[in-house]
Design an enzyme around this catalytic site. Structure first.
Site, PDB file in Angstrom:
ATOM      1  N   ASP A 112      -3.883  13.689   7.799  1.00 16.33           N
ATOM      2  CA  ASP A 112      -5.267  13.567   8.254  1.00 16.33           C
ATOM      3  C   ASP A 112      -5.950  14.909   8.049  1.00 16.33           C
ATOM      4  O   ASP A 112      -5.334  15.964   8.234  1.00 16.33           O
ATOM      5  CB  ASP A 112      -5.314  13.174   9.738  1.00 16.33           C
ATOM      6  CG  ASP A 112      -4.869  11.743   9.968  1.00 16.33           C
ATOM      7  OD1 ASP A 112      -5.095  10.901   9.083  1.00 16.33           O
ATOM      8  OD2 ASP A 112      -4.320  11.462  11.042  1.00 16.33           O
ATOM      9  N   ASP A 130      -8.215   5.853   6.032  1.00 18.31           N
ATOM     10  CA  ASP A 130      -8.680   5.376   7.342  1.00 18.31           C
ATOM     11  C   ASP A 130     -10.146   4.963   7.277  1.00 18.31           C
ATOM     12  O   ASP A 130     -10.545   3.933   7.823  1.00 18.31           O
ATOM     13  CB  ASP A 130      -8.517   6.469   8.405  1.00 18.31           C
ATOM     14  CG  ASP A 130      -7.082   6.900   8.617  1.00 18.31           C
ATOM     15  OD1 ASP A 130      -6.163   6.109   8.338  1.00 18.31           O
ATOM     16  OD2 ASP A 130      -6.883   8.047   9.058  1.00 18.31           O
TER      17      ASP A 130
END
Length: 160
Positions: A112, A130
């Site tokens: 991330d 995402d």
């Protein structure tokens, strides 16, 4: 179906490319402020889902991702793929699942790197995959709702 596959490939490649750039540019747990008090680039290994839910359940998340892809394939006829908007939405979702699945299989975590915050309020860091999943699901809901409303009114919905 070709558009779904093309969009999925573009999303998965963009996801992997951006993660590769972040890993090459930032050390683990390094933060690079882009907009002070609002947005930073980070390099965080997330062994779970958002908010690190299901942390250290990588195998479960791999299986769930694979099952989702298989289910999407076998039930593809129910996704209104004759509509361009639905094709885009399903392509985004599929590409996002594939992008994160590649990380889970290869690295045993998801990278991330997009981190938004305002003061003490923090949003979990996320990535291109995402984002594609969330946008795809949102678009699909909107297009389905729009189609449902028009059907109840006896209208024909023109794309998306």
């Amino acid at each position: 179906m070709q558009w779904v596959a093309l969009i999925a490939v573009v999303v998965a490649v963009a996801d992997q490319l951006t993660k590769w750039l972040v890993v090459r540019s930032l050390s683990e747990d390094e933060t690079r402020v882009v907009i002070s008090g609002f947005f930073s680039l980070v390099n965080w290994a997330n062994p779970g889902t958002a908010w690190s839910i299901l942390k250290d359940c990588n195998l479960v998340l791999v299986v769930v991702s694979l099952l989702a892809l298989v289910a999407m394939f076998f039930f593809r006829h129910t996704f209104q793929l004759h509509r361009p908007g639905s094709r885009v939405a399903v392509g985004l979702i599929t590409g996002g699942i594939i992008g994160n699945l590649i990380d889970r299989v290869r690295l045993h975590h998801v990278t991330d790197f997009l981190y938004f915050y305002i003061g003490q309020y923090r949003w979990p860091a996320f990535n291109v995959a995402d984002s594609a999943i969330c946008v795809g699901v949102g678009l699909y809901i909107i297009f389905s709702w729009r189609n449902d409303v028009a059907t109840r009114k006896g209208q024909t919905v023109v794309s998306p």
